[in-house]
Design a protein around this motif. Structure first.
Motif, PDB file in Angstrom:
ATOM      1  N   UNK A   1       1.073  -1.824   0.441  1.00 40.83           N
ATOM      2  CA  UNK A   1      -0.225  -0.028  -0.020  1.00 40.83           C
ATOM      3  C   UNK A   1       1.183   1.254   0.350  1.00 40.83           C
ATOM      4  N   UNK A   2       2.084   1.156   0.680  1.00 42.00           N
ATOM      5  CA  UNK A   2       3.098   2.811   0.385  1.00 42.00           C
ATOM      6  C   UNK A   2       3.368   2.531  -1.139  1.00 42.00           C
ATOM      7  N   UNK A   3       3.379   1.368  -1.399  1.00 41.35           N
ATOM      8  CA  UNK A   3       3.423   2.481  -2.990  1.00 41.35           C
ATOM      9  C   UNK A   3       2.508   2.990  -3.527  1.00 41.35           C
ATOM     10  N   UNK A   4       1.549   2.414  -3.060  1.00 44.36           N
ATOM     11  CA  UNK A   4       0.616   3.311  -3.734  1.00 44.36           C
ATOM     12  C   UNK A   4       0.468   4.504  -3.297  1.00 44.36           C
ATOM     13  N   UNK A   5       0.592   4.488  -1.948  1.00 41.90           N
ATOM     14  CA  UNK A   5       0.505   6.331  -1.496  1.00 41.90           C
ATOM     15  C   UNK A   5       1.373   7.102  -1.848  1.00 41.90           C
ATOM     16  N   UNK A   6       2.753   6.218  -2.194  1.00 39.80           N
ATOM     17  CA  UNK A   6       3.933   7.695  -2.624  1.00 39.80           C
ATOM     18  C   UNK A   6       3.684   7.801  -4.797  1.00 39.80           C
ATOM     19  N   UNK A   7       2.499   6.635  -5.284  1.00 38.70           N
ATOM     20  CA  UNK A   7       2.404   7.620  -6.204  1.00 38.70           C
ATOM     21  C   UNK A   7       0.903   8.526  -6.243  1.00 38.70           C
ATOM     22  N   UNK A   8      -0.098   8.065  -5.368  1.00 33.32           N
ATOM     23  CA  UNK A   8      -0.841   9.288  -5.245  1.00 33.32           C
ATOM     24  C   UNK A   8      -0.238  10.476  -4.448  1.00 33.32           C
ATOM     25  N   UNK A   9       0.338  10.193  -3.678  1.00 35.71           N
ATOM     26  CA  UNK A   9       0.976  11.484  -3.139  1.00 35.71           C
ATOM     27  C   UNK A   9       1.536  12.857  -4.310  1.00 35.71           C
ATOM     28  N   UNK A  10       2.914  12.079  -5.259  1.00 37.47           N
ATOM     29  CA  UNK A  10       3.276  12.786  -6.351  1.00 37.47           C
ATOM     30  C   UNK A  10       2.243  13.196  -7.193  1.00 37.47           C
ATOM     31  N   UNK A  11       0.853  12.072  -7.036  1.00 38.49           N
ATOM     32  CA  UNK A  11      -0.314  12.278  -8.229  1.00 38.49           C
ATOM     33  C   UNK A  11      -1.194  14.108  -7.286  1.00 38.49           C
ATOM     34  N   UNK A  12      -1.327  13.813  -5.981  1.00 36.98           N
ATOM     35  CA  UNK A  12      -1.456  15.357  -5.590  1.00 36.98           C
ATOM     36  C   UNK A  12      -0.567  16.968  -5.859  1.00 36.98           C
ATOM     37  N   UNK A  13       0.827  15.914  -5.859  1.00 35.91           N
ATOM     38  CA  UNK A  13       1.658  16.695  -5.313  1.00 35.91           C
ATOM     39  C   UNK A  13       1.341  18.072  -6.986  1.00 35.91           C
ATOM     40  N   UNK A  14       1.111  17.630  -7.955  1.00 37.07           N
ATOM     41  CA  UNK A  14       1.659  17.768  -9.141  1.00 37.07           C
ATOM     42  C   UNK A  14      -0.005  18.622  -8.879  1.00 37.07           C
ATOM     43  N   UNK A  15      -0.989  18.493  -8.303  1.00 39.83           N
ATOM     44  CA  UNK A  15      -2.441  19.190  -8.883  1.00 39.83           C
ATOM     45  C   UNK A  15      -1.711  20.379  -7.957  1.00 39.83           C
ATOM     46  N   UNK A  16      -1.067  20.535  -7.426  1.00 45.11           N
ATOM     47  CA  UNK A  16      -0.591  22.287  -6.250  1.00 45.11           C
ATOM     48  C   UNK A  16      -1.031  21.349  -4.776  1.00 45.11           C
ATOM     49  N   UNK A  17      -1.069  19.731  -4.854  1.00 46.89           N
ATOM     50  CA  UNK A  17      -1.525  20.172  -2.769  1.00 46.89           C
ATOM     51  C   UNK A  17       0.130  19.385  -2.182  1.00 46.89           C
TER      52      UNK A  17
END
Length: 134
Positions: free
Chosen positions: A39-55
């Motif tokens: 799940x951590x790998x998924x969380x890492x990918x989600x974090x990357x996508x959220x950061x790309x949207x300015x979060x």
């Protein structure tokens, strides 16, 4: 399905031995995501996508929440600040009692409801995280 090879992460073994630690990010982030294992790998990918949207995102690796709960309160507070409000645990189970009974403050998303591989991350998972904390 073919077996996925996971990237080798640069892990501080001393911190991992404390059960949970901040992998990346700072306090007062827009989102705090806690996960372990695959799940951590998924969380890492989600974090990357959220950061790309300015979060801003604080990503916490939690190899053992039981070990983390036994650490001194000062250390636990340094990882998961009382000011961290938008906290989401990505789990593969619905075992909320593992997380110190803080189910009113924290939100839980079962990764199995979406996908179990980072390369198939869907916008629905991001929407679920945003919905869970708002």
């Amino acid at each position: 399905l073919p077996q996925r090879e996971y990237e080798l992460l640069d892990v501080d073994l001393d911190l991992a031995g404390k059960g949970a630690y901040v992998f990346e990010g700072k306090d007062n982030a827009n989102y705090t995501i806690v996960a372990s294992g695959r799940e951590f790998y998924i969380a890492k990918e989600v974090a990357t996508l959220l950061k790309r949207s300015g979060k801003t995102v604080k990503l916490i690796s939690s190899p053992s929440w039981t070990v983390f709960r036994a650490e001194p309160q000062k250390y636990r507070n340094s990882v998961l600040e009382s000011t961290d409000e938008n906290v989401v645990f990505l789990t593969r189970t619905n075992t909320k009692n593992l997380y110190d009974g803080k189910t009113n403050r924290f939100r839980y998303i079962n990764v199995n409801d979406f996908t179990d591989t980072p390369e198939i991350i869907t916008p629905e998972l991001i929407k679920a995280i945003r919905k869970a904390i708002n």
